[in-house]
Design a protein around this motif. Sequence first.
Motif, PDB file in Angstrom:
ATOM      1  N   VAL A  27       0.838  -1.199   0.000  1.00  0.00           N
ATOM      2  CA  VAL A  27       0.000   0.000   0.000  1.00  0.00           C
ATOM      3  C   VAL A  27       0.875   1.252   0.000  1.00  0.00           C
ATOM      4  O   VAL A  27       0.633   2.204  -0.748  1.00  0.00           O
ATOM      5  N   LEU A  28       1.916   1.231   0.850  1.00  0.00           N
ATOM      6  CA  LEU A  28       2.847   2.361   0.890  1.00  0.00           C
ATOM      7  C   LEU A  28       3.537   2.544  -0.463  1.00  0.00           C
ATOM      8  O   LEU A  28       3.688   3.665  -0.954  1.00  0.00           O
ATOM      9  N   LYS A  29       3.917   1.432  -1.068  1.00  0.00           N
ATOM     10  CA  LYS A  29       4.588   1.507  -2.368  1.00  0.00           C
ATOM     11  C   LYS A  29       3.652   2.078  -3.424  1.00  0.00           C
ATOM     12  O   LYS A  29       4.054   2.904  -4.255  1.00  0.00           O
ATOM     13  N   TRP A  30       2.422   1.650  -3.399  1.00  0.00           N
ATOM     14  CA  TRP A  30       1.433   2.153  -4.369  1.00  0.00           C
ATOM     15  C   TRP A  30       1.271   3.670  -4.250  1.00  0.00           C
ATOM     16  O   TRP A  30       1.191   4.381  -5.248  1.00  0.00           O
ATOM     17  N   ILE A  31       1.261   4.166  -3.004  1.00  0.00           N
ATOM     18  CA  ILE A  31       1.064   5.604  -2.785  1.00  0.00           C
ATOM     19  C   ILE A  31       2.239   6.407  -3.320  1.00  0.00           C
ATOM     20  O   ILE A  31       2.058   7.391  -4.042  1.00  0.00           O
ATOM     21  N   ILE A  32       3.465   5.977  -2.966  1.00  0.00           N
ATOM     22  CA  ILE A  32       4.621   6.812  -3.327  1.00  0.00           C
ATOM     23  C   ILE A  32       5.011   6.697  -4.791  1.00  0.00           C
ATOM     24  O   ILE A  32       5.822   7.489  -5.282  1.00  0.00           O
ATOM     25  N   THR A  33       4.428   5.723  -5.506  1.00  0.00           N
ATOM     26  CA  THR A  33       4.781   5.563  -6.927  1.00  0.00           C
ATOM     27  C   THR A  33       3.689   6.031  -7.861  1.00  0.00           C
ATOM     28  O   THR A  33       3.712   5.725  -9.058  1.00  0.00           O
ATOM     29  N   LEU A  34       2.720   6.785  -7.335  1.00  0.00           N
ATOM     30  CA  LEU A  34       1.621   7.240  -8.189  1.00  0.00           C
ATOM     31  C   LEU A  34       2.116   8.140  -9.320  1.00  0.00           C
ATOM     32  O   LEU A  34       1.583   8.116 -10.430  1.00  0.00           O
ATOM     33  N   LYS A  35       3.133   8.946  -9.052  1.00  0.00           N
ATOM     34  CA  LYS A  35       3.638   9.854 -10.079  1.00  0.00           C
ATOM     35  C   LYS A  35       4.831   9.266 -10.832  1.00  0.00           C
ATOM     36  O   LYS A  35       4.971   9.457 -12.033  1.00  0.00           O
ATOM     37  N   SER A  36       5.690   8.565 -10.122  1.00  0.00           N
ATOM     38  CA  SER A  36       6.882   8.008 -10.755  1.00  0.00           C
ATOM     39  C   SER A  36       7.234   6.676 -10.109  1.00  0.00           C
ATOM     40  O   SER A  36       7.328   6.575  -8.887  1.00  0.00           O
ATOM     41  N   LYS A  37       7.408   5.654 -10.930  1.00  0.00           N
ATOM     42  CA  LYS A  37       7.748   4.323 -10.426  1.00  0.00           C
ATOM     43  C   LYS A  37       9.119   4.295  -9.760  1.00  0.00           C
ATOM     44  O   LYS A  37       9.409   3.413  -8.950  1.00  0.00           O
TER      45      LYS A  37
END
Length: 506
Positions: A333-343
């Motif tokens: 979930v944390l990964k999904w949030i922080i990668t919304l703009k850039s993988k």
Amino acid sequence: MSDIKKLAGQTLWYGVPTIVTRFLGYLMNMALPFLFAQPARTADISQVYAIIPFLNVLFTYGLETAYFKFSQDRDKNHLYNTLSVSLLVSSILMITVLYLCRGAIASAASLQDHPEYVTWMCGIIFFDALSTLAFAKLRQENRPRRYAFVRLSGVLVNLLVIITFLGVLPGYVSRNPDSPLRMIQNMNIGIGYYLIGNLLGSLATLFLLLPEWKTIHWEFDKPLWKEVMQYSYPLIIVGFGGMINDMLSRLVYQHVVDLPAEQAKHELGIFANVYRLSVLITIMIQAFRMAAEPFFFSQSKNEGAQKNYARIMKFFVLACCFMFLLIGLYLDVLKWIITLKSKAWGEGIYIVPILALGNIFLGIYYNLSIWYKLTGKNLYGAWITIGGAVVTIVLNMLLIPKLHYLGASLATFTCYLLMMVSSYVLGQRFYPIPYARKKLLAYLAIVSILVVAHRGLLQLYSPIWFSILTGTILLAGFTLFVARVEKREFERLNLPFLRKRPSPSG
């Protein structure tokens, strides 16, 4: 048990501003991936925030802990006056030297493109240092509500500046190109507003602490000051060692990793952001320390103090275990949030559980360290921290060039593990406390296995809904397990929601 409930209540009050402060700061840091697509653009600000804690240790030189120690048997007002005069004079002298050397600092920290960052950093350090004893006074006087108000006010000022200049102003200027506010936008301060917001927040905090400063009388007891310095100088070593252990990896990363400069900045930006994902653990540690340090000193002469310390350790470890599960089981979930703009921001996410568990070891070490503060054997604490610093330096130099993020996280993990074990062994020799060692180790082992098992399941089937579902099941299972194992302990706390309700008559 009333003492433990009192500590829990104070931890909650100190925890509220700490949690909100860290959470808002976390949101600001989480905003970085949305404001800046390239992690390399955040490397300079990460470098500044790696330097600040080192200088905070130097500027405060252990006065906070010394104030708690000496206020037990000395006139509190006289002590506060003497230490405040010392802090004010030393802060003015050190900030003058720091400001005059700002060019050399910018060059050494690879901040030549933004020397103004060092100037703003000087202001933050100065105002924060002057607030140190005032906050300690509030804690020693058991005034957590005022403490919370002042802390939160400073954070809100910080947040308001960042939202205004990085969130609102760019959009407003783009819609109103003729606005005079375009001049501010054209200054191209960018991520520097994080430092400006911090500076104004620190200034607002000091202003709100003026009532505590107004109680100071200009008096200086030189013999008392010398006695305090004799007690506190090892704490400077402890503080510096702690900062080396915590910050060194981010401070030296781009200098030791074998990559081109721009790629090194890219990795530093990612690593610094990933490091912040263990924030829940550090929130718990900081909130606990705010309440525990004055509490431990005040309880040290009471009968059964060691047993209380042991129970407190158990509840602390349990709280950290739940924090660890929240991080490890909801990592996707944390990964999904922080990668919304850039993988790119999610590249180093796999090291978060290692860092989080390492920070649990650090929290346990802080809890254990009360033995040398109570017995006045602060030099032992200094040696433990120096040992940890040596391990950190050596492992960072050896592992970062080869393993990059993983090497830095393993260095942190190993350092805190060795410090925890060393402090336990020495503490049991000089100030024995009956910790439930086997049970605490079992809890730590169980949560580690649960997180590893969860990651293993996701290797077989990895949709995010499945990750959330299985993570929630594992968290609920651990909760029920702890409730059953610690049923009697929770009942002894006499918590309202655990009291048996009388059956309805008739």
